[in-house]
Design an enzyme around this catalytic site. Structure first.
Site, PDB file in Angstrom:
ATOM      1  N   ASN A   7     -15.586  10.188  -7.161  1.00 53.16           N
ATOM      2  CA  ASN A   7     -14.762  11.382  -6.958  1.00 53.16           C
ATOM      3  C   ASN A   7     -15.329  12.120  -5.740  1.00 53.16           C
ATOM      4  O   ASN A   7     -16.362  12.764  -5.827  1.00 53.16           O
ATOM      5  CB  ASN A   7     -14.864  12.239  -8.224  1.00 53.16           C
ATOM      6  CG  ASN A   7     -14.053  13.516  -8.126  1.00 53.16           C
ATOM      7  OD1 ASN A   7     -13.431  13.789  -7.095  1.00 53.16           O
ATOM      8  ND2 ASN A   7     -14.073  14.298  -9.184  1.00 53.16           N
ATOM      9  N   ARG A  91     -10.893   8.777  -7.586  1.00 54.73           N
ATOM     10  CA  ARG A  91     -10.033   9.894  -7.967  1.00 54.73           C
ATOM     11  C   ARG A  91      -9.383  10.398  -6.683  1.00 54.73           C
ATOM     12  O   ARG A  91     -10.068  10.736  -5.719  1.00 54.73           O
ATOM     13  CB  ARG A  91     -10.874  10.997  -8.591  1.00 54.73           C
ATOM     14  CG  ARG A  91     -10.033  12.182  -9.010  1.00 54.73           C
ATOM     15  CD  ARG A  91     -10.884  13.274  -9.589  1.00 54.73           C
ATOM     16  NE  ARG A  91     -10.035  14.388  -9.977  1.00 54.73           N
ATOM     17  CZ  ARG A  91     -10.495  15.513 -10.488  1.00 54.73           C
ATOM     18  NH1 ARG A  91     -11.784  15.660 -10.696  1.00 54.73           N
ATOM     19  NH2 ARG A  91      -9.671  16.488 -10.812  1.00 54.73           N
ATOM     20  N   HIS A 180      -5.112  17.801 -12.479  1.00 54.45           N
ATOM     21  CA  HIS A 180      -5.886  17.513 -13.701  1.00 54.45           C
ATOM     22  C   HIS A 180      -5.139  16.519 -14.593  1.00 54.45           C
ATOM     23  O   HIS A 180      -5.382  16.462 -15.802  1.00 54.45           O
ATOM     24  CB  HIS A 180      -6.133  18.782 -14.549  1.00 54.45           C
ATOM     25  CG  HIS A 180      -7.032  19.790 -13.921  1.00 54.45           C
ATOM     26  ND1 HIS A 180      -6.842  21.156 -14.074  1.00 54.45           N
ATOM     27  CD2 HIS A 180      -8.137  19.650 -13.157  1.00 54.45           C
ATOM     28  CE1 HIS A 180      -7.790  21.800 -13.424  1.00 54.45           C
ATOM     29  NE2 HIS A 180      -8.589  20.919 -12.853  1.00 54.45           N
ATOM     30  N   ARG A 241      -9.789  30.896  -7.918  1.00 55.43           N
ATOM     31  CA  ARG A 241      -8.389  30.888  -7.461  1.00 55.43           C
ATOM     32  C   ARG A 241      -7.585  31.951  -8.192  1.00 55.43           C
ATOM     33  O   ARG A 241      -7.781  32.178  -9.384  1.00 55.43           O
ATOM     34  CB  ARG A 241      -7.742  29.517  -7.704  1.00 55.43           C
ATOM     35  CG  ARG A 241      -8.384  28.391  -6.938  1.00 55.43           C
ATOM     36  CD  ARG A 241      -7.540  27.122  -7.039  1.00 55.43           C
ATOM     37  NE  ARG A 241      -8.298  25.968  -6.596  1.00 55.43           N
ATOM     38  CZ  ARG A 241      -8.612  24.928  -7.384  1.00 55.43           C
ATOM     39  NH1 ARG A 241      -8.186  24.876  -8.635  1.00 55.43           N
ATOM     40  NH2 ARG A 241      -9.303  23.927  -6.912  1.00 55.43           N
ATOM     41  N   GLU A 384     -12.456  12.126 -17.529  1.00 56.62           N
ATOM     42  CA  GLU A 384     -11.551  11.605 -16.502  1.00 56.62           C
ATOM     43  C   GLU A 384     -12.037  10.256 -15.984  1.00 56.62           C
ATOM     44  O   GLU A 384     -11.240   9.385 -15.656  1.00 56.62           O
ATOM     45  CB  GLU A 384     -11.451  12.616 -15.353  1.00 56.62           C
ATOM     46  CG  GLU A 384     -10.682  13.863 -15.769  1.00 56.62           C
ATOM     47  CD  GLU A 384     -10.994  15.078 -14.914  1.00 56.62           C
ATOM     48  OE1 GLU A 384     -12.097  15.648 -15.100  1.00 56.62           O
ATOM     49  OE2 GLU A 384     -10.170  15.446 -14.074  1.00 56.62           O
TER      50      GLU A 384
END
Ligand code: AMP
Length: 397
Positions: A7, A91, A180, A241, A384
């Site tokens: 990733n 990813r 996600h 965010r 993940e």
């Protein structure tokens, strides 16, 4: 069969080497500050001591080479040679409308991935750099891309369309995509197992609450709505965010602070969220501590965050038409019992009732609802990497 899962962020790289025979993690690690001063590799081989390398890493290729050296190192390694790595799973942030599942990387799929840079300008260049570096270092090892957006491609048109002139969707593919997805997919599968149902029968709200945060509404095992948008900026209030705001805020900010659009977006991406409200930190542990000490803005950030998540859960239960379970995952979802309890407080009307004692735990897969609750509340640690590794195995075996 061993799969190397990578990733790549703009200056970081996370990895796992997974033995697919029993899905055990042979080694995992993290490189930080790639291309900056103070690059550092933290390598964790299973059953051996942690190994740290501090040396300059100019780019991702140098970083990946260092990881491979660590994996085959006599003392800290877990495999004898690089030949034992059968495939690499990456990813990748954005698959646009092109990819609704993972793909084998070929010249053609790579070209399409490169066309999607505009949709993910903050992450895609690093993801692509990771793929190209592996192609250079391991030219004969097959590579697979797993997209954060892919699971959300089942969202129906009426939910993904933005209410702006339709031509912008037609011309530029401006629409909601969601992120996600790999995590929400894993959660859906585990929730099905916990409910004793087939995946196609599962109705849940999946709450991925980490530094980045998103909710997904899953109806009959498929995603029908999610909170992030064309970029990960939309939706819930997050660590840094802003999530949903009136877009006109940008114009006001630019005028008042005399800044350009890039600076305004930097504020919304990096300086907002619970960090912006609290002024303390983007890390919920720091904010909870400050709130306990009486810091009003820290308490406000927590109250705002739990309120927004609760509001979204209610909306998503409506969008699905009723649910079997609400599931919490990622850093906050897995590890912050107080946050889970606060979010669910007020959702009793829907049949959601968290049991205080059951809920008082971290990081375990568990049903934390009261026995009588009509809707279950689950905590499921996300994974993940295993989804990426399984897809990689499937596409390369
Ligand atoms: P993630 O992005 O999934 O790795 O989540 C990281 C975030 O999880 C951190 O920034 C923290 O805010 C949060 N977190 C991790 N552990 C805890 C904890 N024990 N209590 C509250 N928040 C936590």
């Amino acid at each position: 069969m061993k799969v190397f899962v990578i990733n790549c962020g703009s200056s970081s790289l996370k990895y796992q080497l997974i033995n697919m025979v029993d899905e055990s993690v042979l080694a995992s690690g993290l490189i930080e500050r790639i291309g900056m001063d103070g690059s550092i590799l933290t390598h964790k081989p299973e059953g051996k001591d942690k190994f740290i390398v501090e040396q300059k890493m100019e780019n991702h290729e140098v970083a990946i080479k260092l990881v491979l050296d660590a994996l085959v190192d006599e003392k800290h390694g877990v495999v004898k040679s690089m030949d034992e790595i059968d495939a690499v799973g990456h990813r990748v942030l954005h698959g646009g409308e092109y990819f609704d599942k993972s793909v084998l990387i070929t010249d053609e799929t790579m070209k399409t991935i490169e066309e999607l840079i505009d949709l993910g300008p903050l992450h895609m260049p690093a993801n692509i750099m990771g793929i190209k570096s592996c192609q250079n270092i391991m030219p004969n090892v097959p590579q697979v891309a797993t997209f954060d957006t892919a699971f959300h491609q089942t969202i129906p048109e009426h939910a993904y369309i933005y209410s702006i002139p339709y031509e912008y969707y037609e011309k530029y593919k401006i629409r909601k995509y969601g992120f996600h997805g790999t995590s929400h997919k894993y959660i859906t599968e585990r929730a099905a197992f916990m409910l004793g149902k087939n995946v196609e029968e599962v109705n849940i709200v999946s709450c991925h609450l980490g530094n980045g945060a998103s909710l997904a509404a899953i109806k009959n095992g498929k995603c029908i709505e999610t909170s992030m948008g064309i970029t990960p900026l939309e939706g819930l209030t997050m660590g840094t965010r802003s999530g949903d705001i009136d877009p006109a805020v940008i114009q006001v900010l630019m005028g008042k602070e005399d800044i350009n659009i890039d600076q305004a977006l930097e504020i919304l991406n990096k300086k907002s969220g619970v960090l912006g409200i609290s002024g303390v930190s983007s890390d919920f542990r720091d904010i909870e501590k400050a709130a306990e000490e009486g810091n009003h803005r820290a308490q406000l950030a927590l109250d705002h965050f739990t309120y927004v998540v609760r509001k979204y859960i209610g909306a998503y239960i409506g969008a699905i038409g009723g649910v079997d379970a609400v599931v919490f995952t990622a850093g906050v979802g897995e590890n912050a019992p107080g946050m889970r309890a606060s979010i669910c407080k007020g959702l009793e009307f829907f049949g959601i009732e968290v049991d205080e004692e059951e809920n008082n735990m971290r990081g375990k897969e568990k049903d934390v609802s009261k026995a009588r609750a009509r809707v279950r509340t689950f905590v499921i640690p996300t994974n993940e990497e295993i989804v990426i590794a399984r897809d990689t195995l499937e596409l390369t075996k």
